[in-house]
Design an enzyme around this catalytic site. Structure first.
Site, PDB file in Angstrom:
ATOM      1  N   GLU A 196      -3.035  58.504 -52.171  1.00 36.75           N
ATOM      2  CA  GLU A 196      -4.214  58.103 -51.386  1.00 36.75           C
ATOM      3  C   GLU A 196      -3.924  56.814 -50.616  1.00 36.75           C
ATOM      4  O   GLU A 196      -4.362  56.641 -49.477  1.00 36.75           O
ATOM      5  CB  GLU A 196      -5.413  57.922 -52.313  1.00 36.75           C
ATOM      6  CG  GLU A 196      -6.634  57.267 -51.703  1.00 36.75           C
ATOM      7  CD  GLU A 196      -7.293  56.295 -52.657  1.00 36.75           C
ATOM      8  OE1 GLU A 196      -7.447  55.111 -52.301  1.00 36.75           O
ATOM      9  OE2 GLU A 196      -7.655  56.736 -53.768  1.00 36.75           O
ATOM     10  N   HIS A 197      -3.154  55.908 -51.232  1.00 42.57           N
ATOM     11  CA  HIS A 197      -2.766  54.673 -50.550  1.00 42.57           C
ATOM     12  C   HIS A 197      -1.672  54.935 -49.510  1.00 42.57           C
ATOM     13  O   HIS A 197      -1.736  54.438 -48.381  1.00 42.57           O
ATOM     14  CB  HIS A 197      -2.233  53.652 -51.563  1.00 42.57           C
ATOM     15  CG  HIS A 197      -3.297  52.963 -52.348  1.00 42.57           C
ATOM     16  ND1 HIS A 197      -3.573  51.620 -52.213  1.00 42.57           N
ATOM     17  CD2 HIS A 197      -4.163  53.413 -53.292  1.00 42.57           C
ATOM     18  CE1 HIS A 197      -4.562  51.274 -53.026  1.00 42.57           C
ATOM     19  NE2 HIS A 197      -4.928  52.345 -53.704  1.00 42.57           N
ATOM     20  N   GLU A 274      -5.422  46.926 -58.307  1.00 41.84           N
ATOM     21  CA  GLU A 274      -6.676  47.609 -58.631  1.00 41.84           C
ATOM     22  C   GLU A 274      -6.794  47.819 -60.139  1.00 41.84           C
ATOM     23  O   GLU A 274      -7.868  47.656 -60.724  1.00 41.84           O
ATOM     24  CB  GLU A 274      -6.755  48.947 -57.900  1.00 41.84           C
ATOM     25  CG  GLU A 274      -6.947  48.828 -56.406  1.00 41.84           C
ATOM     26  CD  GLU A 274      -7.114  50.180 -55.738  1.00 41.84           C
ATOM     27  OE1 GLU A 274      -7.360  51.176 -56.467  1.00 41.84           O
ATOM     28  OE2 GLU A 274      -7.003  50.247 -54.504  1.00 41.84           O
TER      29      GLU A 274
END
Length: 888
Positions: A196-197, A274
């Site tokens: 996703e990154h 994160e």
């Protein structure tokens, strides 16, 4: 899925409000029932007496082709939408299998679908709009400091959608892929999240590594993405004139991403950051511990976050080519035929369709089946589940969570059995679980239900959990607390589903749906593109909101599963420190596991008696039935006008002539210089507001569930009372609040309960680096300011109930009331509301001194200053840096 109050925040909160800028905002801000986000809790009448019926639900085609009757904006008549929704919708499928919903929104324009774009370039260089710090910037954070990302803020509470016109200038897009962390390879935990990154690290057409972010920042936009268990969502917004180009840049990440090798280490660090930020979160820690109880090899046990260990160090040790794995994962799972797309802009549907087909048809379709985990049922059907788990939390909090793992419930979205059950479980009125526990001083708050996040609901199971914030006494007697819950569930099972209650929920939610306010486009498309993965076309807009069908059989089937022998008990308390010798692998949560007490197991296995104090709620008197728009009795003005101004206070009024909905908003500030006289006074004021909210919780709860929102705020110098909702019954709620304020009482045990909880609240604020830093920054900047540390010191020295009652008496004796009423009211009704405040009920005297200046800031010397503060939480590796500029 975002959730308002699906799970306990686990932060020591004594209140039931969502996160906000003030830690002592009182409960009642939102319905404390265990619904999921507001959009998930609306109900349709399905032919019942609910204020609307299916005939009221208009389709885009029925309203005309567009605001200008252009054929370019003909929508899909099968998509059911709210009558108050001005947008037009069209569903299309592209040649590559991607499904898209096009949303044309010309609201707030002159009605010309081809009107000239008046979007201003002002502020483009500054990027996306910054949210203002909310009222009461005291540095105290929120005492219900929710650590769940999906927890909603209440920043829109004070608005009657005044910002909708500004939001409509933004165009937005969201894309949902039907794959998530469940598909992670066993040897690469967190790969889906990492991908996703990485897909945003440039594309063949636009190779600049951070080019898209720079483009959005330049043009007032923003973007985000999230990875869930079985879905991954990407979304962005931007000024309308740049939407077409932004779509082309964005789509390239799904067509031909570069995933630059040189960026791997940098993005691993971003993923690891994160993870580090999430580690101090009791909510995330609880989820990871719970997931570890699943059967071996079930995807619920996977480490979905990923970190430097799983994505960098271990792959290198095992000679795993992480770049090649990313490429293979993208090729296998980022396929157009299980993508859904939502586009919203001030364009015609024909234009949006042309853009969608031209840009997104190029996304590849690999023709492979979507990953399917629906055969992996009953992941928690293990001996380790029906146990008692004791956990050491990060914060000072006592909390009991009772959890059941049920068969997947998504297929029952038209009935929503868990919503019906959670509405009753989370009820706070007379006869409810929380009402009884509060009276016994065993609990402070309760949340229950299913948040509809991937963790709570997926194709393998659905969670139903009840989380209760306990008092010290409640912690010592947590089995008794659990017994009350099981007694209530047994009562519900014995009485069976009640059509009256189901229809009442429908009526409440249908009213809200019919007059729903427009939301931020980026949030709206995010929800819609996920709905498209779950519901048929006609229910894209309603499937997560409405209750369609009453089925006692389906509800009873779910109730039959909520038994003590199928429950997991998880007890959090700082008192477990030193007694929990097990440690969860990824978040390091200390815990222990033991059998549930045999005495209680035996009692629950038998035919235990019901509690006569537990019963179903009565009919709700706060449900609105009059939706007529009031005729104005004053001149129309652009801004509120002052209709009362005397020594006791002032009142401002604004009649809604723009949105024309049967809702209103009222806010009153009861200002007193007494509040800021000392740290002890601030503590007493906090106690006063919280106990007042506690006293109101039961009588005002029916208003909460009837979509009348209220909030009590301990402001810098005042008690702030806010109410919002359907205007029909809003004065009834406001009068109720004033009545309890005028007749304030505090029982000794209630005072003791909140006194102890307030200690935990202050402590929990101080251990957060950003809250501590903000508190000290404002201590430096503001005149006559008392810090949280000083308040904590004052409460630790000791204050009595007599001190509280003396303070309240003095506070109520001299006040200045400042009010604002706006919406579907008349000036005469607003004046009567003000009279009830100032004369009829409170009967206070004018302030003997001038109304205090609310905010005064120190003028800083020209040279720079540096203040270093050491975090009070030794186990928190996160840092906080604030740079403050003062401009004359």
């Amino acid at each position: 899925r975002r959730s308002l109050c699906s799970l306990l925040p686990l932060d020591g909160t004594m209140l039931t409000t969502p996160a906000s800028s003030n830690p002592l905002e009182a409960p009642g801000t939102w319905p404390a029932m265990p619904q999921v986000n507001k959009a998930k809790s609306a109900a349709c009448s399905s032919g019942q007496q609910s204020g609307m019926d299916w005939g009221d639900l208009q389709q885009p085609g029925e309203q005309g082709a567009s605001e200008s009757n252009s054929r370019e904006n003909v929508g899909d008549i099968k998509i059911v939408k709210s009558p108050s929704d001005p947008k037009h919708y069209r569903y299309i499928e592209l040649s590559n299998g991607l499904r898209a919903l096009l949303i044309s929104d010309f609201s707030g324009t002159d009605g010309n679908a081809n009107a000239e774009d008046n979007d201003s370039e002002e502020g483009e260089s500054e990027g996306a709009e910054e949210e203002e710090e909310e009222e009461g910037d005291s540095g105290e954070g929120t005492e219900e400091e929710s650590e769940e990302e999906e927890e909603e803020q209440d920043s829109d509470f004070e608005e009657l959608d005044e910002n909708s016109e500004g939001r409509s200038k933004k165009s937005a897009a969201a894309l949902c892929i039907g794959v998530g962390s469940f598909s992670d390879p066993d040897d690469l935990p967190g790969l889906a999240h990492f991908l996703e990154h990485m897909v945003f690290m440039g594309s063949e057409k636009y190779p600049a590594e951070n080019g898209f972010d720079a483009f959005l920042k330049k043009h007032g936009g923003s973007d985000n993405a999230s990875t869930d268990c079985e879905r991954t969502i990407f979304q962005f917004d931007v000024q309308r004139k740049h939407f077409r180009e932004a779509l082309d840049r964005w789509a390239q990440f799904f067509i031909c991403p570069l995933m630059i090798k040189d960026a791997i280490d940098r993005e691993v660090e971003a993923v690891d950051s994160e993870y580090q930020l999430a580690k101090p979160s009791d909510s995330h820690r609880k989820e990871m511990l719970f997931g570890s109880l699943a059967k071996p090899k079930h995807p619920m046990g996977k480490f979905c976050w990923g970190n430097a260990q799983t994505l960098m160090h271990e792959p290198r040790e095992k000679n795993i080519d992480i770049y090649q794995c990313l490429r293979e994962f993208w090729k296998r799972h980022y396929s157009a035929h299980y993508m859904t797309l939502a586009l919203q802009s001030k364009e015609t549907l024909d234009t949006l369709e042309e853009w969608a087909r031209d840009i997104f048809s190029k996304i590849p379709n690999n023709g492979l089946p979507r990953p399917d985990f629906s055969h992996l049922l009953d992941p928690f059907d293990t001996p380790a589940y029906n146990k008692l788990y004791r956990v050491v939390p990060v914060r000072k909090v006592h909390a009991l969570t009772i959890t059941w793992a049920l068969p997947p419930q998504e297929k029952y979205y038209r009935i929503k059995p868990l919503h019906y059950i959670s509405w009753l479980i989370g009820h706070e009125g007379t006869g409810s679980i929380l009402s009884l526990l509060r009276k016994k001083c065993l609990a402070l708050a309760l949340f229950g239900g299913n948040s509809e996040t991937g963790f709570d609901q997926n194709t393998t199971y659905s969670i139903f959990s009840i989380s209760i914030t306990l008092t010290d006494e409640g912690f010592q007697n947590f089995y008794q607390v659990a017994h009350v819950v099981f007694q209530y569930l047994k009562m519900l099972l014995k009485m069976g589903p009640q059509k009256r209650i189901y229809e009442e929920i429908q009526k409440i939610e249908a009213n809200e749906f019919q007059y729903q306010e427009q939301t931020d486009p980026i949030e709206y498309v995010e929800d819609i593109c996920e709905n498209m993965q779950l519901f048929p076309k006609e229910d894209f807009l309603t499937g997560d909101q409405l209750l369609f069908e009453y089925s006692p059989e389906v509800i009873s089937a779910a109730l039959n599963l909520l038994t003590p022998d199928k429950a997991n008990l998880l007890l959090l308390s700082p008192e477990h420190e030193g007694h929990c010798y097990l440690k969860e692998k990824w978040f390091g949560t200390q815990y222990s596991v033991e059998d549930i007490s045999q005495e209680w197991r035996d009692q629950w296995a038998g035919d235990f008696s019901l509690n006569p104090d537990l019963h179903l709620p009565a009919e709700n008197k706060f449900i609105a039935t009059d939706f007529t728009l009031k005729t104005s009795d004053s001149p129309d003005t652009e801004f509120p006008v002052q209709i009362v101004n005397n020594g006791k206070g002032s009142l401002w009024f604004k009649k809604d002539t723009k949105f024309k909905i049967p809702k209103a908003y009222a806010r009153f500030s009861l200002i007193s210089p007494l509040v800021q006289k000392s740290p002890a006074n601030l503590v007493l004021f906090d106690l006063f507001v919280n106990i007042l909210a506690h006293n109101l919780a039961e009588p005002a709860y029916e208003a909460d569930v009837a979509q009348l929102e209220y909030k009590l705020v301990s402001g810098e110098h005042s008690l702030v009372i806010k109410v919002k909702g359907f205007n029909h019954k809003l004065p009834l709620l406001l009068n109720l609040i004033v009545d309890y304020l005028a007749d304030f009482t505090a029982a000794p045990d209630v005072f003791a309960m909140f006194y102890e909880q307030l200690k935990k609240t202050y402590f929990n604020i101080l251990i957060k680096p950003e809250k501590l830093g903000k508190d000290l920054r404002l201590l430096i900047l503001e005149h006559s300011r008392w810090s949280i540390i000083q308040k904590y010191q004052a409460i630790m020295k000791g204050l009595s109930m007599a001190d509280l009652m003396d303070f309240v008496c003095c506070f109520k004796s001299e006040l200045y009331a400042e009010g604002l009423v706006q919406g579907n009211f008349t000036s005469s009704v607003s004046f009567l509301i003000c009279l009830y405040f100032c004369l009829s009920k409170l009967q206070f005297a004018p302030l003997s001194a001038e109304v205090p200046v609310l905010f005064q800031v120190v003028e800083l010397p020209l040279n720079p200053h540096l203040c270093k503060v050491k975090s009070l939480n030794k186990g928190d590796a996160n840092s906080e840096v604030t740079v403050y500029y003062q401009v004359a």
